[in-house]
Design an enzyme around this catalytic site. Structure first.
Site, PDB file in Angstrom:
ATOM      1  N   SER A 177       0.808  -1.214   0.000  1.00  0.00           N
ATOM      2  CA  SER A 177       0.000   0.000   0.000  1.00  0.00           C
ATOM      3  C   SER A 177       0.844   1.268   0.000  1.00  0.00           C
ATOM      4  CB  SER A 177      -0.931   0.012   1.215  1.00  0.00           C
ATOM      5  OG  SER A 177      -0.187  -0.052   2.421  1.00  0.00           O
ATOM      6  N   GLY A 202      -1.533  -4.415   1.520  1.00  0.00           N
ATOM      7  CA  GLY A 202      -1.436  -5.644   2.295  1.00  0.00           C
ATOM      8  C   GLY A 202      -0.439  -6.656   1.781  1.00  0.00           C
ATOM      9  N   ASN A 225       4.473  -5.586   5.934  1.00  0.00           N
ATOM     10  CA  ASN A 225       3.333  -6.460   6.229  1.00  0.00           C
ATOM     11  C   ASN A 225       3.729  -7.913   6.517  1.00  0.00           C
ATOM     12  OD1 ASN A 225       1.307  -4.433   5.776  1.00  0.00           O
ATOM     13  ND2 ASN A 225       1.638  -4.663   3.581  1.00  0.00           N
ATOM     14  N   ASP A 258      -2.263   7.492   9.999  1.00  0.00           N
ATOM     15  CA  ASP A 258      -2.602   6.399  10.921  1.00  0.00           C
ATOM     16  C   ASP A 258      -1.349   5.802  11.546  1.00  0.00           C
ATOM     17  OD1 ASP A 258      -1.533   5.207   8.702  1.00  0.00           O
ATOM     18  OD2 ASP A 258      -3.137   3.735   8.434  1.00  0.00           O
ATOM     19  N   HIS A 296       0.582   4.803   7.196  1.00  0.00           N
ATOM     20  CA  HIS A 296       0.460   5.270   5.822  1.00  0.00           C
ATOM     21  C   HIS A 296       0.726   6.772   5.735  1.00  0.00           C
ATOM     22  CE1 HIS A 296      -1.982   1.518   5.822  1.00  0.00           C
ATOM     23  NE2 HIS A 296      -1.311   1.338   4.696  1.00  0.00           N
TER      24      HIS A 296
END
Length: 272
Positions: free
Chosen positions: A48, A75, A148, A236, A239
């Site tokens: 992402s 992801g 991830n 967040d 990101h």
């Protein structure tokens, strides 16, 4: 991790369609088609962090002019990126020759009469001359993945990223590979930050051995002196915001322009 041990982060694996809408495979299929329809000079591939980049103005400002394609899927792990590369996303990168406008001029045409005198008419003829050293369109692949890989150790994650770089250099021997370092994550210090920092440490040591791959750390400035990360940079705490992408885009854009502007001699020397 011993040399005989299989690294689970370097095993190609598609994403299981647990939600039932087949979105991941649909994105992969679109990327395969995009390579048929385009002649990219820069390819971005990863998770992402890559995918969201094209949603911001900085992508249109700095990277679209470089004929860049964005093959990011949210992801994704190193295993998923390996699967995608092994299953079509590199198959349709077609060779081409880049043409530059060059002038032969000036050329003299027959004179035109003006009163009792003749005035020679001069003009420049433009021809297209091929830059023969550009054997294929793809000059640089930017890899940004690994944050991830929660089930794998830092060494395994770095090994998975190295496997991606090795695959790219094998399939595209004329292409440079730029691996972006994993960013710090979380509001404050946490184990995942430490893990990502360790991954970057392994990559700094390992990537130069490939010759045409290099590591670029784009994480400077995100962690403040008190250990926190601002939501102005990461909305967040993972990101990036528009400001965050602008911060990482400058050093990356500078490096890409440097690579794309290399002369044929510099390009050959850098691959030795």
């Amino acid at each position: 991790m011993s040399g005989d041990e299989i690294n689970p982060a370097a095993v190609a694996q598609a994403v299981e369609d647990v939600q039932g809408d087949d979105r991941w495979m649909s994105q992969h299929t679109r990327f395969v088609q995009e390579c048929k329809d385009a002649e990219p000079e820069v390819l971005f591939i990863g998770d992402s962090m890559v995918q969201l980049m094209q949603q911001y103005e900085i992508w249109r400002e700095l990277f679209s002019p470089l004929h860049a394609l964005n093959f990011g899927i949210g992801g994704d792990t190193t295993c998923n990126v390996l699967w995608r590369l092994q299953n079509g996303e590199l198959d349709n990168i077609r060779p081409k020759v880049r043409f530059n406008w060059a002038s032969t001029g000036p050329e003299r045409e027959k004179s035109t009469a003006q009163g009792n005198s003749f005035v020679p008419v001069m003009h420049f003829i433009q021809i297209r001359t091929p830059n023969q050293y550009l054997i294929g369109p793809l000059q640089v692949t930017v890899v940004w993945v690994g944050t991830n890989n929660h089930e794998h150790s830092a060494e395994q994650v770095a090994g998975g990223i190295l496997a991606i770089a090795q695959l790219l250099t094998s399939r595209l021997p004329k292409t440079k590979v730029v691996v972006l370092g994993l960013l710090a994550r979380g509001d404050g210090p946490n184990p995942l930050r430490e893990k990502n920092a360790a991954v970057n440490g392994f990559l700094r040591s390992w990537l130069p051995r490939l010759g045409q791959a290099q590591f670029l750390d784009v994480g400077a400035g995100f962690v403040h002196s008190d250990g926190t990360i601002s939501t102005r940079d990461m909305f967040d705490f993972l990101h990036l915001t528009a400001a965050g992408y602008r911060a990482i885009a400058k050093p990356l854009s500078d490096l890409l322009l440097q690579i794309l502007d290399e002369t044929p001699e510099e390009k050959r020397a850098s691959l030795v």
